[in-house]
Design a protein around this motif. Structure first.
Motif, PDB file in Angstrom:
ATOM      1  N   THR A 110      -9.295  -9.021   5.838  1.00 62.98           N
ATOM      2  CA  THR A 110      -7.927  -9.294   5.069  1.00 62.98           C
ATOM      3  C   THR A 110      -7.345  -7.838   5.087  1.00 62.98           C
ATOM      4  OG1 THR A 110      -6.791  -9.973   3.130  1.00 62.98           O
ATOM      5  CG2 THR A 110      -8.940  -8.907   2.795  1.00 62.98           C
ATOM      6  N   GLN A 111      -6.015  -8.014   5.376  1.00 63.89           N
ATOM      7  CA  GLN A 111      -5.469  -6.649   5.733  1.00 63.89           C
ATOM      8  C   GLN A 111      -4.704  -5.889   4.450  1.00 63.89           C
ATOM      9  OE1 GLN A 111      -4.427  -4.765   8.746  1.00 63.89           O
ATOM     10  NE2 GLN A 111      -3.721  -3.672   7.148  1.00 63.89           N
ATOM     11  N   VAL A 112      -4.962  -4.869   4.279  1.00 62.86           N
ATOM     12  CA  VAL A 112      -4.428  -4.089   3.001  1.00 62.86           C
ATOM     13  C   VAL A 112      -3.307  -3.203   3.529  1.00 62.86           C
ATOM     14  CG1 VAL A 112      -4.640  -2.513   1.245  1.00 62.86           C
ATOM     15  CG2 VAL A 112      -5.937  -4.584   1.628  1.00 62.86           C
ATOM     16  N   THR A 113      -2.212  -3.281   3.402  1.00 54.70           N
ATOM     17  CA  THR A 113      -1.176  -2.139   3.847  1.00 54.70           C
ATOM     18  C   THR A 113      -0.441  -1.575   2.561  1.00 54.70           C
ATOM     19  OG1 THR A 113      -0.785  -3.497   5.885  1.00 54.70           O
ATOM     20  CG2 THR A 113       0.755  -1.639   5.320  1.00 54.70           C
ATOM     21  N   VAL A 114      -0.878  -0.160   2.615  1.00 59.92           N
ATOM     22  CA  VAL A 114       0.043   0.413   1.542  1.00 59.92           C
ATOM     23  C   VAL A 114       1.193   1.439   2.021  1.00 59.92           C
ATOM     24  CG1 VAL A 114      -0.518   2.155  -0.711  1.00 59.92           C
ATOM     25  CG2 VAL A 114      -2.224   0.388   0.217  1.00 59.92           C
ATOM     26  N   SER A 115       2.233   1.088   1.578  1.00 60.06           N
ATOM     27  CA  SER A 115       3.327   1.990   1.585  1.00 60.06           C
ATOM     28  C   SER A 115       3.552   3.089   0.942  1.00 60.06           C
ATOM     29  CB  SER A 115       4.604   1.211   1.951  1.00 60.06           C
ATOM     30  OG  SER A 115       4.771   0.611   0.539  1.00 60.06           O
ATOM     31  N   SER A 116       3.986   4.464   1.138  1.00 59.13           N
ATOM     32  CA  SER A 116       4.086   5.479   0.443  1.00 59.13           C
ATOM     33  C   SER A 116       5.659   5.371  -0.274  1.00 59.13           C
ATOM     34  CB  SER A 116       3.958   6.660   1.141  1.00 59.13           C
ATOM     35  OG  SER A 116       5.119   6.770   2.329  1.00 59.13           O
TER      36      SER A 116
ATOM     37  N   GLN B 164     -24.749 -22.654   7.958  1.00 55.80           N
ATOM     38  CA  GLN B 164     -24.738 -21.114   8.373  1.00 55.80           C
ATOM     39  C   GLN B 164     -23.948 -20.607   7.144  1.00 55.80           C
ATOM     40  OE1 GLN B 164     -23.157 -23.977   9.835  1.00 55.80           O
ATOM     41  NE2 GLN B 164     -20.970 -23.489  10.196  1.00 55.80           N
ATOM     42  N   VAL B 165     -24.148 -19.374   7.303  1.00 54.63           N
ATOM     43  CA  VAL B 165     -23.566 -18.132   6.335  1.00 54.63           C
ATOM     44  C   VAL B 165     -22.111 -18.121   6.778  1.00 54.63           C
ATOM     45  CG1 VAL B 165     -23.248 -15.947   5.317  1.00 54.63           C
ATOM     46  CG2 VAL B 165     -25.464 -17.224   5.755  1.00 54.63           C
ATOM     47  N   GLN B 166     -20.885 -18.279   5.706  1.00 53.61           N
ATOM     48  CA  GLN B 166     -19.555 -18.026   6.135  1.00 53.61           C
ATOM     49  C   GLN B 166     -19.167 -16.950   4.904  1.00 53.61           C
ATOM     50  OE1 GLN B 166     -17.780 -21.911   6.546  1.00 53.61           O
ATOM     51  NE2 GLN B 166     -18.499 -22.183   8.719  1.00 53.61           N
ATOM     52  N   LEU B 167     -18.251 -16.394   5.324  1.00 56.31           N
ATOM     53  CA  LEU B 167     -17.677 -15.287   4.112  1.00 56.31           C
ATOM     54  C   LEU B 167     -16.127 -15.483   4.749  1.00 56.31           C
ATOM     55  CD1 LEU B 167     -19.758 -12.226   4.777  1.00 56.31           C
ATOM     56  CD2 LEU B 167     -20.273 -14.111   3.073  1.00 56.31           C
ATOM     57  N   ALA B 168     -15.280 -15.761   3.501  1.00 59.88           N
ATOM     58  CA  ALA B 168     -13.921 -15.709   3.638  1.00 59.88           C
ATOM     59  C   ALA B 168     -13.197 -14.675   2.491  1.00 59.88           C
ATOM     60  CB  ALA B 168     -13.528 -17.250   3.290  1.00 59.88           C
ATOM     61  N   GLU B 169     -12.591 -13.838   3.223  1.00 63.91           N
ATOM     62  CA  GLU B 169     -11.773 -12.884   2.347  1.00 63.91           C
ATOM     63  C   GLU B 169     -10.376 -13.239   2.155  1.00 63.91           C
ATOM     64  OE1 GLU B 169     -14.001 -10.125   5.623  1.00 63.91           O
ATOM     65  OE2 GLU B 169     -12.999 -12.208   5.482  1.00 63.91           O
ATOM     66  N   SER B 170      -9.857 -12.784   0.958  1.00 65.08           N
ATOM     67  CA  SER B 170      -8.533 -12.993   0.567  1.00 65.08           C
ATOM     68  C   SER B 170      -8.047 -11.838  -0.421  1.00 65.08           C
ATOM     69  CB  SER B 170      -8.216 -14.505   0.009  1.00 65.08           C
ATOM     70  OG  SER B 170      -8.964 -14.380  -1.087  1.00 65.08           O
ATOM     71  N   GLY B 171      -6.631 -12.009  -0.418  1.00 57.88           N
ATOM     72  CA  GLY B 171      -6.347 -11.021  -1.581  1.00 57.88           C
ATOM     73  C   GLY B 171      -5.524  -9.832  -1.015  1.00 57.88           C
ATOM     74  N   GLY B 172      -5.423  -9.583   0.409  1.00 52.93           N
ATOM     75  CA  GLY B 172      -4.767  -8.301   0.909  1.00 52.93           C
ATOM     76  C   GLY B 172      -3.445  -8.689   1.039  1.00 52.93           C
TER      77      GLY B 172
ATOM     78  N   ALA C  33      -5.879  -0.458   5.841  1.00 50.99           N
ATOM     79  CA  ALA C  33      -6.970  -0.982   6.520  1.00 50.99           C
ATOM     80  C   ALA C  33      -7.110  -2.259   6.624  1.00 50.99           C
ATOM     81  CB  ALA C  33      -8.397  -0.115   6.114  1.00 50.99           C
ATOM     82  N   VAL C  34      -8.058  -2.879   7.181  1.00 48.43           N
ATOM     83  CA  VAL C  34      -8.448  -4.080   7.340  1.00 48.43           C
ATOM     84  C   VAL C  34      -9.836  -4.105   6.649  1.00 48.43           C
ATOM     85  CG1 VAL C  34      -9.295  -6.227   8.645  1.00 48.43           C
ATOM     86  CG2 VAL C  34      -7.423  -4.813   9.635  1.00 48.43           C
ATOM     87  N   TYR C  35      -9.906  -5.001   5.635  1.00 51.58           N
ATOM     88  CA  TYR C  35     -11.109  -4.807   4.784  1.00 51.58           C
ATOM     89  C   TYR C  35     -11.894  -6.103   4.931  1.00 51.58           C
ATOM     90  CZ  TYR C  35      -9.140  -1.183   1.796  1.00 51.58           C
ATOM     91  OH  TYR C  35      -8.813   0.108   1.559  1.00 51.58           O
TER      92      TYR C  35
ATOM     93  N   MET D 231     -24.121  -7.955  -0.661  1.00 52.00           N
ATOM     94  CA  MET D 231     -22.677  -8.560  -0.456  1.00 52.00           C
ATOM     95  C   MET D 231     -22.010  -7.283  -0.586  1.00 52.00           C
ATOM     96  SD  MET D 231     -22.169 -12.495  -1.318  1.00 52.00           S
ATOM     97  CE  MET D 231     -20.271 -12.196  -0.476  1.00 52.00           C
ATOM     98  N   GLY D 232     -20.987  -6.958   0.216  1.00 52.63           N
ATOM     99  CA  GLY D 232     -20.111  -5.937  -0.150  1.00 52.63           C
ATOM    100  C   GLY D 232     -18.975  -5.899   0.831  1.00 52.63           C
ATOM    101  N   TRP D 233     -18.419  -4.516   1.008  1.00 46.23           N
ATOM    102  CA  TRP D 233     -17.027  -4.459   1.834  1.00 46.23           C
ATOM    103  C   TRP D 233     -17.233  -3.341   2.697  1.00 46.23           C
ATOM    104  CZ3 TRP D 233     -13.157  -7.911   1.108  1.00 46.23           C
ATOM    105  CH2 TRP D 233     -13.481  -8.618  -0.289  1.00 46.23           C
ATOM    106  N   PHE D 234     -16.673  -3.465   3.906  1.00 45.94           N
ATOM    107  CA  PHE D 234     -16.472  -2.335   4.767  1.00 45.94           C
ATOM    108  C   PHE D 234     -14.735  -2.251   5.072  1.00 45.94           C
ATOM    109  CE2 PHE D 234     -20.902  -2.202   5.618  1.00 45.94           C
ATOM    110  CZ  PHE D 234     -21.093  -1.365   6.400  1.00 45.94           C
ATOM    111  N   ARG D 235     -14.394  -1.242   5.409  1.00 50.19           N
ATOM    112  CA  ARG D 235     -12.838  -1.277   5.951  1.00 50.19           C
ATOM    113  C   ARG D 235     -12.746  -0.406   7.238  1.00 50.19           C
ATOM    114  NH1 ARG D 235      -9.971   2.711   1.433  1.00 50.19           N
ATOM    115  NH2 ARG D 235     -11.179   4.638   1.935  1.00 50.19           N
ATOM    116  N   GLN D 236     -11.783  -0.940   8.028  1.00 48.70           N
ATOM    117  CA  GLN D 236     -11.361  -0.044   9.092  1.00 48.70           C
ATOM    118  C   GLN D 236      -9.689   0.077   9.130  1.00 48.70           C
ATOM    119  OE1 GLN D 236     -12.428  -2.344  12.897  1.00 48.70           O
ATOM    120  NE2 GLN D 236     -12.401  -0.231  13.857  1.00 48.70           N
ATOM    121  N   ALA D 237      -9.509   1.339   9.083  1.00 49.81           N
ATOM    122  CA  ALA D 237      -8.147   1.806   9.096  1.00 49.81           C
ATOM    123  C   ALA D 237      -7.595   1.932  10.757  1.00 49.81           C
ATOM    124  CB  ALA D 237      -8.179   3.288   8.647  1.00 49.81           C
ATOM    125  N   PRO D 238      -6.434   2.186  10.943  1.00 48.67           N
ATOM    126  CA  PRO D 238      -5.909   2.056  12.292  1.00 48.67           C
ATOM    127  C   PRO D 238      -6.554   3.252  13.127  1.00 48.67           C
ATOM    128  CG  PRO D 238      -4.313   1.610  10.770  1.00 48.67           C
ATOM    129  CD  PRO D 238      -5.317   1.851   9.917  1.00 48.67           C
TER     130      PRO D 238
END
Length: 128
Positions: free
Chosen positions: A122-128, A1-9, A92-94, A34-41
């Motif tokens: 994978t969670q990306v959190t950017v502080s100001s 089966q197809v599996q995708l594993a993100e990392s780096g956040g 966002a979560v990427y 293949m690509g990327w989506f993101r979902q912000a809170p």
């Protein structure tokens, strides 16, 4: 089966850079996008960008052009998302995504329902 594993956040400061990775298994070479989506809170999942594996053509959302770069490593069957000059609004979560796309004319690449395969995110959190 197809599996995708993100990392780096991670947790970074505004102006920093990150490179997200997505290692894929079970994909048929050259017939997938293949690509990327993101979902912000509090928001829905939005298209970031995608690459047509067979042609190498890359499509980006207007909101990320100039700061985000998608690349691939064929030997590792991995797609990357380089994010420069991170902003708090990039928090966002990427998600790595993939779909069968065996035609260069396939334009169904911008919606969540266009992709059959999703990573866990994978969670990306950017502080100001």
């Amino acid at each position: 089966q197809v599996q995708l594993a993100e990392s780096g956040g991670g947790l970074v400061q505004a102006g920093d850079s990150l490179r997200l990775s997505c290692a894929a298994s079970g994909l048929t070479f050259n017939i997938y996008a293949m690509g990327w989506f993101r979902q912000a809170p509090g928001k829905e999942r939005d298209f970031v960008g995608t690459i047509k594996w067979s042609t190498g053509f890359i499509y980006y959302a207007d909101s990320v052009k100039g700061r985000f770069t998608i690349s691939r490593d064929n030997a590792k069957n991995t797609v990357y998302l380089q994010i420069n000059s991170l902003k708090p609004e990039d928090t966002a979560v990427y998600y790595c995504v993939a779909k069968r796309s065996d035609s260069p004319q396939d334009r169904n690449i911008y919606g969540t329902t266009d992709y059959a395969y999703w990573g866990q995110g994978t969670q990306v959190t950017v502080s100001s």
